[in-house]
Design a protein around this motif. Sequence first.
Motif, PDB file in Angstrom:
ATOM      1  N   GLU A  64       0.828  -1.199   0.000  1.00 38.53           N
ATOM      2  CA  GLU A  64       0.000   0.000   0.000  1.00 38.53           C
ATOM      3  C   GLU A  64       0.867   1.256   0.000  1.00 38.53           C
ATOM      4  O   GLU A  64       0.512   2.266  -0.634  1.00 38.53           O
ATOM      5  N   ALA A  65       2.011   1.192   0.685  1.00 31.77           N
ATOM      6  CA  ALA A  65       2.944   2.318   0.625  1.00 31.77           C
ATOM      7  C   ALA A  65       3.340   2.597  -0.813  1.00 31.77           C
ATOM      8  O   ALA A  65       3.387   3.760  -1.247  1.00 31.77           O
ATOM      9  N   GLY A  66       3.610   1.553  -1.579  1.00 31.63           N
ATOM     10  CA  GLY A  66       3.949   1.731  -2.984  1.00 31.63           C
ATOM     11  C   GLY A  66       2.830   2.365  -3.772  1.00 31.63           C
ATOM     12  O   GLY A  66       3.071   3.207  -4.650  1.00 31.63           O
ATOM     13  N   SER A  67       1.593   1.995  -3.477  1.00 30.03           N
ATOM     14  CA  SER A  67       0.447   2.607  -4.150  1.00 30.03           C
ATOM     15  C   SER A  67       0.290   4.069  -3.766  1.00 30.03           C
ATOM     16  O   SER A  67      -0.344   4.839  -4.487  1.00 30.03           O
ATOM     17  N   CYS A  68       0.864   4.458  -2.631  1.00 30.99           N
ATOM     18  CA  CYS A  68       0.877   5.860  -2.203  1.00 30.99           C
ATOM     19  C   CYS A  68       2.124   6.596  -2.685  1.00 30.99           C
ATOM     20  O   CYS A  68       2.372   7.743  -2.283  1.00 30.99           O
ATOM     21  N   GLY A  69       2.930   5.934  -3.517  1.00 31.95           N
ATOM     22  CA  GLY A  69       4.116   6.559  -4.075  1.00 31.95           C
ATOM     23  C   GLY A  69       5.363   6.429  -3.240  1.00 31.95           C
ATOM     24  O   GLY A  69       6.364   7.106  -3.507  1.00 31.95           O
ATOM     25  N   VAL A  70       5.351   5.542  -2.223  1.00 32.17           N
ATOM     26  CA  VAL A  70       6.500   5.382  -1.329  1.00 32.17           C
ATOM     27  C   VAL A  70       7.183   4.041  -1.619  1.00 32.17           C
ATOM     28  O   VAL A  70       6.604   2.987  -1.357  1.00 32.17           O
ATOM     29  N   PRO A  71       8.405   4.049  -2.144  1.00 30.95           N
ATOM     30  CA  PRO A  71       9.106   2.783  -2.391  1.00 30.95           C
ATOM     31  C   PRO A  71       9.408   2.057  -1.091  1.00 30.95           C
ATOM     32  O   PRO A  71       9.695   2.677  -0.055  1.00 30.95           O
ATOM     33  N   GLY A  72       9.349   0.727  -1.140  1.00 32.00           N
ATOM     34  CA  GLY A  72       9.625  -0.044   0.064  1.00 32.00           C
ATOM     35  C   GLY A  72       9.797  -1.509  -0.235  1.00 32.00           C
ATOM     36  O   GLY A  72       9.745  -1.949  -1.392  1.00 32.00           O
ATOM     37  N   LEU A  73       9.995  -2.289   0.817  1.00 31.72           N
ATOM     38  CA  LEU A  73      10.191  -3.718   0.667  1.00 31.72           C
ATOM     39  C   LEU A  73       9.815  -4.429   1.958  1.00 31.72           C
ATOM     40  O   LEU A  73       9.658  -3.808   3.012  1.00 31.72           O
ATOM     41  N   ILE A  74       9.666  -5.739   1.844  1.00 28.06           N
ATOM     42  CA  ILE A  74       9.527  -6.623   3.008  1.00 28.06           C
ATOM     43  C   ILE A  74      10.805  -7.438   3.121  1.00 28.06           C
ATOM     44  O   ILE A  74      11.266  -8.027   2.140  1.00 28.06           O
ATOM     45  N   LEU A  75      11.366  -7.483   4.307  1.00 25.73           N
ATOM     46  CA  LEU A  75      12.517  -8.326   4.609  1.00 25.73           C
ATOM     47  C   LEU A  75      12.061  -9.431   5.554  1.00 25.73           C
ATOM     48  O   LEU A  75      11.517  -9.154   6.625  1.00 25.73           O
TER      49      LEU A  75
END
Length: 352
Positions: free
Chosen positions: A192-203
């Motif tokens: 959802e962060a990505g859909s809000c324009g925030v790059p991220g990942l799960i580790l």
Amino acid sequence: MNHQDPFVLQDFNVAPGEKQRAVLTVADCPFRMPATVIRGVRPGPTLLVTAGVHNMEFVGINAAIQLANDTRPEDIAGTLFVISLINTDGFEHRTMSVTHADGKNLNRVFPGDAAGTASERLAAWFVAEIFPRVDRVIDLHSGDNYEKLLPLVFFQGAHDEAVMAASYEMARAANTRCLIRSHVAHGGLYSEAGSCGVPGLILERGCLSQWTQEEVDADVADVQNIMAVLGMRPGITPKPHYHKPVITHTTYAEAPHTGCWYPIYQPGEYVIEGEIVGEIRDYFGDLICVCTADMDGIILYETQSLNIIAGDPMIAIGCTHFDAHQADLPAYITETYDHVHPLVGIDTEFDV
């Protein structure tokens, strides 16, 4: 956020060069989330590190606590924002992957609903109050009390091209055996962060609701490596791991029956399509069904508990046959494939 402006959120009012702790809350919700904000003395991005979305995934929770305690303002540029345990409600009731308040999986309800259940309100609060304040997200997870897995990193793969490229660059800095492209845009915190324009990942690191200091230290080191890539830490930026496989096709098999589960292989081992990966037997020990791999690939994670429940996760397999899917890859990944070698057996190791 201008670097000279304070970081303001509920009880936080943190100027550059300062470090503060506070407990974050959401109206009419039972979650009291321990958080730490560290403002570097130099300008840089704001990185959100979260853990405890699934409250019995202890490696990530401990790693977030350690990272927050060990990081000093003089060590970093930008802002490190750590929420070390999100699902405190579940943690205090040992509910595993769901909250105690409404029995929902937090990593399935984003973007949430401000007028919904407790989990949905929490997700909506993240979308409204947290994501607009940050530039990058790292969500720390582990295997739950029935799951065994490889150390893995999932990067965003169903979003804007710039978001996906930034997520991929972060993922390359993690010391895991492979990188997995997600095809989900909603539901989970980082997606959802990505859909809000925030790059991220799960580790993902650790399994079976257990933890070791070695695993915690490895998680912290991965976050610090990613911070170096983002220009938040001094020192040498980690070299890209071009030799790592990028898994773009993954199957997630659910258990067809409830009963006793007897897996044959372990995460990290290689299987071929049609090969038997385990059996489900009844409570007398009589065979109910034989389960087979639905494609060639590496076992990413699987249920390791004796009990298995129909419809629940059983095994995940990631495809390691690169050439067949080369045309499907975004431009920012195709360069990696020139340097990748497929897994050829269960003893294959990667020099990371």
